[in-house]
Design a protein around this motif. Structure first.
Motif, PDB file in Angstrom:
ATOM      1  N   ILE A  49      -2.423  20.577  15.957  1.00 22.20           N
ATOM      2  CA  ILE A  49      -2.641  19.148  16.181  1.00 22.20           C
ATOM      3  C   ILE A  49      -3.455  18.977  17.456  1.00 22.20           C
ATOM      4  N   VAL A  50      -4.512  18.194  17.366  1.00 24.43           N
ATOM      5  CA  VAL A  50      -5.378  17.916  18.513  1.00 24.43           C
ATOM      6  C   VAL A  50      -5.200  16.461  18.920  1.00 24.43           C
ATOM      7  N   PHE A  51      -4.930  16.230  20.204  1.00 22.64           N
ATOM      8  CA  PHE A  51      -4.844  14.870  20.736  1.00 22.64           C
ATOM      9  C   PHE A  51      -5.962  14.648  21.741  1.00 22.64           C
ATOM     10  N   GLU A  52      -6.754  13.624  21.478  1.00 22.30           N
ATOM     11  CA  GLU A  52      -7.824  13.236  22.379  1.00 22.30           C
ATOM     12  C   GLU A  52      -7.747  11.731  22.622  1.00 22.30           C
ATOM     13  N   GLY A  53      -8.428  11.271  23.635  1.00 21.81           N
ATOM     14  CA  GLY A  53      -8.435   9.847  23.964  1.00 21.81           C
ATOM     15  C   GLY A  53      -8.758   9.672  25.434  1.00 21.81           C
ATOM     16  N   ARG A  54      -8.990   8.444  25.823  1.00 21.10           N
ATOM     17  CA  ARG A  54      -9.320   8.162  27.217  1.00 21.10           C
ATOM     18  C   ARG A  54      -8.117   8.418  28.119  1.00 21.10           C
ATOM     19  N   ASP A  55      -8.368   8.537  29.414  1.00 22.35           N
ATOM     20  CA  ASP A  55      -7.279   8.659  30.376  1.00 22.35           C
ATOM     21  C   ASP A  55      -6.391   7.425  30.273  1.00 22.35           C
ATOM     22  N   PHE A 109      -2.448  20.537  20.970  1.00 24.49           N
ATOM     23  CA  PHE A 109      -3.409  20.569  22.074  1.00 24.49           C
ATOM     24  C   PHE A 109      -3.456  19.202  22.755  1.00 24.49           C
ATOM     25  N   ASP A 110      -3.030  19.162  24.018  1.00 25.60           N
ATOM     26  CA  ASP A 110      -3.174  17.974  24.849  1.00 25.60           C
ATOM     27  C   ASP A 110      -4.551  18.079  25.495  1.00 25.60           C
ATOM     28  N   ARG A 111      -5.530  17.554  24.826  1.00 26.68           N
ATOM     29  CA  ARG A 111      -6.964  17.798  25.022  1.00 26.68           C
ATOM     30  C   ARG A 111      -7.284  19.206  24.522  1.00 26.68           C
ATOM     31  N   SER A 112      -8.498  19.369  24.055  1.00 30.04           N
ATOM     32  CA  SER A 112      -8.839  20.585  23.326  1.00 30.04           C
ATOM     33  C   SER A 112     -10.278  20.985  23.600  1.00 30.04           C
ATOM     34  N   TRP A 113     -10.846  21.697  22.624  1.00 25.98           N
ATOM     35  CA  TRP A 113     -12.250  22.099  22.726  1.00 25.98           C
ATOM     36  C   TRP A 113     -13.163  20.872  22.791  1.00 25.98           C
ATOM     37  N   GLY A 149      -6.426  29.129   6.828  1.00 18.54           N
ATOM     38  CA  GLY A 149      -5.056  28.718   6.517  1.00 18.54           C
ATOM     39  C   GLY A 149      -4.424  27.798   7.532  1.00 18.54           C
ATOM     40  N   ILE A 150      -5.170  27.399   8.565  1.00 20.81           N
ATOM     41  CA  ILE A 150      -4.624  26.489   9.571  1.00 20.81           C
ATOM     42  C   ILE A 150      -4.713  25.048   9.071  1.00 20.81           C
ATOM     43  N   ILE A 151      -3.613  24.321   9.206  1.00 23.89           N
ATOM     44  CA  ILE A 151      -3.597  22.884   8.907  1.00 23.89           C
ATOM     45  C   ILE A 151      -4.006  22.176  10.190  1.00 23.89           C
ATOM     46  N   LEU A 152      -5.205  21.630  10.219  1.00 24.83           N
ATOM     47  CA  LEU A 152      -5.767  21.021  11.430  1.00 24.83           C
ATOM     48  C   LEU A 152      -5.722  19.498  11.313  1.00 24.83           C
ATOM     49  N   ILE A 153      -5.055  18.852  12.292  1.00 19.90           N
ATOM     50  CA  ILE A 153      -4.913  17.401  12.298  1.00 19.90           C
ATOM     51  C   ILE A 153      -5.401  16.894  13.651  1.00 19.90           C
ATOM     52  N   LYS A 154      -6.359  15.948  13.630  1.00 19.73           N
ATOM     53  CA  LYS A 154      -6.975  15.478  14.876  1.00 19.73           C
ATOM     54  C   LYS A 154      -6.697  13.982  15.076  1.00 19.73           C
ATOM     55  N   TYR A 155      -6.202  13.646  16.267  1.00 17.64           N
ATOM     56  CA  TYR A 155      -5.904  12.256  16.599  1.00 17.64           C
ATOM     57  C   TYR A 155      -6.701  11.808  17.814  1.00 17.64           C
ATOM     58  N   ALA A 205     -20.453  13.450  14.604  1.00 21.93           N
ATOM     59  CA  ALA A 205     -20.739  14.868  14.375  1.00 21.93           C
ATOM     60  C   ALA A 205     -19.563  15.640  13.801  1.00 21.93           C
ATOM     61  N   SER A 206     -18.330  15.218  14.106  1.00 25.39           N
ATOM     62  CA  SER A 206     -17.179  16.081  13.789  1.00 25.39           C
ATOM     63  C   SER A 206     -16.132  15.453  12.880  1.00 25.39           C
ATOM     64  N   ASP A 207     -16.402  14.272  12.346  1.00 28.08           N
ATOM     65  CA  ASP A 207     -15.460  13.642  11.418  1.00 28.08           C
ATOM     66  C   ASP A 207     -15.749  14.164  10.015  1.00 28.08           C
ATOM     67  N   SER A 208     -15.309  15.389   9.763  1.00 26.45           N
ATOM     68  CA  SER A 208     -15.624  16.072   8.500  1.00 26.45           C
ATOM     69  C   SER A 208     -14.540  15.851   7.465  1.00 26.45           C
ATOM     70  N   SER A 209     -14.854  16.179   6.216  1.00 27.62           N
ATOM     71  CA  SER A 209     -13.874  16.030   5.137  1.00 27.62           C
ATOM     72  C   SER A 209     -12.732  17.028   5.297  1.00 27.62           C
ATOM     73  N   TRP A 210     -13.005  18.190   5.901  1.00 27.09           N
ATOM     74  CA  TRP A 210     -11.961  19.208   6.063  1.00 27.09           C
ATOM     75  C   TRP A 210     -11.164  19.026   7.366  1.00 27.09           C
ATOM     76  N   ALA A 211     -11.733  18.273   8.317  1.00 22.81           N
ATOM     77  CA  ALA A 211     -11.021  18.032   9.582  1.00 22.81           C
ATOM     78  C   ALA A 211     -11.370  16.631  10.085  1.00 22.81           C
ATOM     79  N   PRO A 212     -10.875  15.597   9.404  1.00 18.89           N
ATOM     80  CA  PRO A 212     -11.213  14.225   9.794  1.00 18.89           C
ATOM     81  C   PRO A 212     -10.480  13.783  11.061  1.00 18.89           C
ATOM     82  N   TRP A 213     -11.044  12.774  11.709  1.00 23.56           N
ATOM     83  CA  TRP A 213     -10.378  12.145  12.844  1.00 23.56           C
ATOM     84  C   TRP A 213      -9.462  11.027  12.352  1.00 23.56           C
TER      85      TRP A 213
END
Length: 272
Positions: A49-55, A109-113, A149-155, A205-213
């Protein structure tokens, strides 16, 4: 969800979610997270799980709400510091790869790549060429993850400029929260539009069908936490493997056969 969560004031914004309604719903969701945890371990799932966002958007609070009642050996939180000189010389994704989940793990991930698309780009820690190259390759990087095989979820947690200001001011005035306010938060504060532009290009650039935001409004922190946990639980079909497994305590042996030694322990003072 509790009916109290959906109430709106007449002609105005939605009412804040009360503590009692929040805690009741959070307790129910915590039970479901424990069920999911047991399923992840049994099935050997790999969840990222990826968490992103402003401070000040509330990422830390959401992560704490998710991990509060589950095992830290299954739900691992990764919050990497600024890269060392050695790490700066490595392949950019290298230090993140080491933290990706193995079977039976949920890595948060509390912030990520995506630092490269956000703070590094806006604050000048990478070149514009490096940022654009990252945006080109990140969908392929994430496709590799998903196909392994990784289940990737991005918020992405979305917060208004007014609410961000209120939260950062609260950190300044509340000694319990001062540690949350980094020098980078203060430098970033005046660059709202730059971060908005970087965010929009990152999504494109990164809102893909396999890993949407997945975008979550976080003006009301309590609602945001409940909404995100509910959504997360829906992303992974799981079964309740606790059903039919009644747990009972075994009989305890006789107490008192052994007398404790009169050791001069240094006791904690009972001030309360």
């Amino acid at each position: 969800m509790s009916k109290a969560a959906g109430k709106k004031s007449k002609g105005g914004p939605p009412e804040k979610l009360g503590r009692k309604a929040y805690e009741e719903e959070l307790k129910r969701l915590h039970v479901e997270l424990v069920k999911l945890q047991m399923w992840v371990v049994q099935q050997g799932l790999k969840v990222c799980i990826v968490f992103e966002g402003r401070d000040g958007a509330g990422k830390g609070g959401v992560i704490k709400a998710i991990t509060d009642r589950v095992s830290p050996r299954v739900f691992r939180v990764v919050a990497l510091p600024a890269p060392t000189e050695r790490e700066k010389s490595q392949l950019y994704a290298q230090r993140y790869l080491a933290h990706l989940p193995a079977a039976g793990e949920v890595v948060i991930f509390d912030r990520s790549w995506y630092n490269r698309a956000g703070v590094e780009r806006v604050m000048g820690f990478c070149s514009e060429q490096q940022a654009r190259k990252f945006l080109e390759v990140v969908p392929l990087f994430e496709r590799m993850m998903v196909e392994s095989g990784i289940i990737l979820i991005k918020y992405w947690l979305e917060v208004s400029a007014e609410e961000q200001t209120r939260r950062l001011q609260d950190r300044i005035s509340d000694g319990r929260k001062l540690w949350k306010l980094s020098p980078m938060d203060l430098k970033s504060y005046s660059r709202w539009d730059d971060y908005t532009r970087a965010r929009d290009e990152m999504f494109a650039a990164s809102d893909s069908s396999w890993a949407p935001w997945h975008i979550a409004r976080s003006e009301d922190k309590r609602k945001a936490r409940l909404n995100i946990i509910s959504h997360f639980l829906q992303q992974i079909p799981y079964e309740d493997i606790t059903r039919g497994h009644k747990v009972t305590l075994p009989k305890r042996g006789k107490i008192g056969k052994y007398k404790a030694a009169p050791y001069p322990f240094k006791m904690v003072a009972e001030s309360f």
